[in-house]
Design a protein around this motif. Structure first.
Motif, PDB file in Angstrom:
ATOM      1  N   THR A   3     -33.611 -49.661  38.393  1.00  0.00           N
ATOM      2  CA  THR A   3     -34.322 -50.280  40.349  1.00  0.00           C
ATOM      3  C   THR A   3     -35.886 -50.799  40.078  1.00  0.00           C
ATOM      4  OG1 THR A   3     -32.960 -48.804  41.598  1.00  0.00           O
ATOM      5  CG2 THR A   3     -34.593 -50.063  42.424  1.00  0.00           C
ATOM      6  N   LEU A  33     -40.736 -49.981  47.130  1.00  0.00           N
ATOM      7  CA  LEU A  33     -39.485 -48.851  47.499  1.00  0.00           C
ATOM      8  C   LEU A  33     -39.791 -47.277  48.526  1.00  0.00           C
ATOM      9  CD1 LEU A  33     -38.341 -49.322  43.970  1.00  0.00           C
ATOM     10  CD2 LEU A  33     -37.185 -49.885  45.605  1.00  0.00           C
ATOM     11  N   ASN A  34     -41.348 -47.290  48.400  1.00  0.00           N
ATOM     12  CA  ASN A  34     -41.769 -45.951  48.562  1.00  0.00           C
ATOM     13  C   ASN A  34     -41.436 -46.245  50.554  1.00  0.00           C
ATOM     14  OD1 ASN A  34     -41.758 -44.153  46.733  1.00  0.00           O
ATOM     15  ND2 ASN A  34     -43.985 -44.525  46.666  1.00  0.00           N
ATOM     16  N   CYS A  36     -38.738 -47.642  52.152  1.00  0.00           N
ATOM     17  CA  CYS A  36     -37.746 -48.462  52.249  1.00  0.00           C
ATOM     18  C   CYS A  36     -36.991 -46.345  52.463  1.00  0.00           C
ATOM     19  CB  CYS A  36     -36.662 -49.394  51.027  1.00  0.00           C
ATOM     20  SG  CYS A  36     -37.503 -51.238  51.321  1.00  0.00           S
ATOM     21  N   GLN A  37     -35.864 -47.125  53.560  1.00  0.00           N
ATOM     22  CA  GLN A  37     -34.443 -45.528  53.172  1.00  0.00           C
ATOM     23  C   GLN A  37     -34.434 -45.170  52.802  1.00  0.00           C
ATOM     24  OE1 GLN A  37     -32.211 -45.887  56.957  1.00  0.00           O
ATOM     25  NE2 GLN A  37     -34.384 -44.884  58.567  1.00  0.00           N
ATOM     26  N   THR A  38     -33.825 -44.083  51.732  1.00  0.00           N
ATOM     27  CA  THR A  38     -33.116 -43.741  51.140  1.00  0.00           C
ATOM     28  C   THR A  38     -31.835 -43.114  50.960  1.00  0.00           C
ATOM     29  OG1 THR A  38     -34.383 -42.208  49.639  1.00  0.00           O
ATOM     30  CG2 THR A  38     -34.772 -44.389  49.514  1.00  0.00           C
ATOM     31  N   LYS A  39     -30.932 -42.902  50.817  1.00  0.00           N
ATOM     32  CA  LYS A  39     -29.397 -42.612  51.158  1.00  0.00           C
ATOM     33  C   LYS A  39     -29.891 -40.561  50.928  1.00  0.00           C
ATOM     34  CE  LYS A  39     -26.262 -44.758  49.278  1.00  0.00           C
ATOM     35  NZ  LYS A  39     -25.082 -45.322  48.320  1.00  0.00           N
ATOM     36  N   THR A  45     -38.113 -42.432  55.480  1.00  0.00           N
ATOM     37  CA  THR A  45     -38.543 -43.364  54.013  1.00  0.00           C
ATOM     38  C   THR A  45     -39.300 -41.943  53.736  1.00  0.00           C
ATOM     39  OG1 THR A  45     -41.050 -43.883  54.472  1.00  0.00           O
ATOM     40  CG2 THR A  45     -39.232 -45.372  55.216  1.00  0.00           C
ATOM     41  N   PRO A  46     -38.949 -42.328  51.740  1.00  0.00           N
ATOM     42  CA  PRO A  46     -40.170 -41.369  51.405  1.00  0.00           C
ATOM     43  C   PRO A  46     -41.609 -41.006  51.519  1.00  0.00           C
ATOM     44  CG  PRO A  46     -38.345 -42.863  50.077  1.00  0.00           C
ATOM     45  CD  PRO A  46     -39.322 -43.507  51.073  1.00  0.00           C
TER      46      PRO A  46
END
Length: 91
Positions: A3, A33-34, A36-39, A45-46
């Motif tokens: 990614t 990316l850090n 942004c929300q993740t599953k 967010t991280p």
């Protein structure tokens, strides 16, 4: 991570930048990316899970866009009239 690599490649290709800016593109991709929300983490967010603070996106700018540097009054005589450069985030 695929990614991150794909994101960096896309940013460089979109703005027509050479591969010498690969490190800056990778750094920017990871930074985004850090934030942004993740599953894996529900409703966070991280960076929010790690620091406990909700991240802001107000400071983000378009990667590789044209910008102008600020020249102090006493140095304007030495500088070229319209010094242009690319905006590469140094976050």
């Amino acid at each position: 991570n695929c990614t991150v690599m794909e994101m960096a490649r896309s940013m460089l290709k979109e703005k027509g930048l050479p591969n010498t800016f690969w490190a800056e593109a990778i750094y920017t991709a990871v930074y985004i990316l850090n934030r942004c929300q993740t599953k894996a983490i529900q409703d966070k967010t991280p960076i929010e899970a790690w620091s406990g603070k909700k991240p802001s996106a107000n400071h983000l700018r378009v990667f590789g866009s044209i910008c102008y540097k600020h020249i102090l009054e006493e140095r304007k005589a030495q500088a070229r009239r319209h010094d242009r450069m690319r905006y590469l985030p140094w976050i």
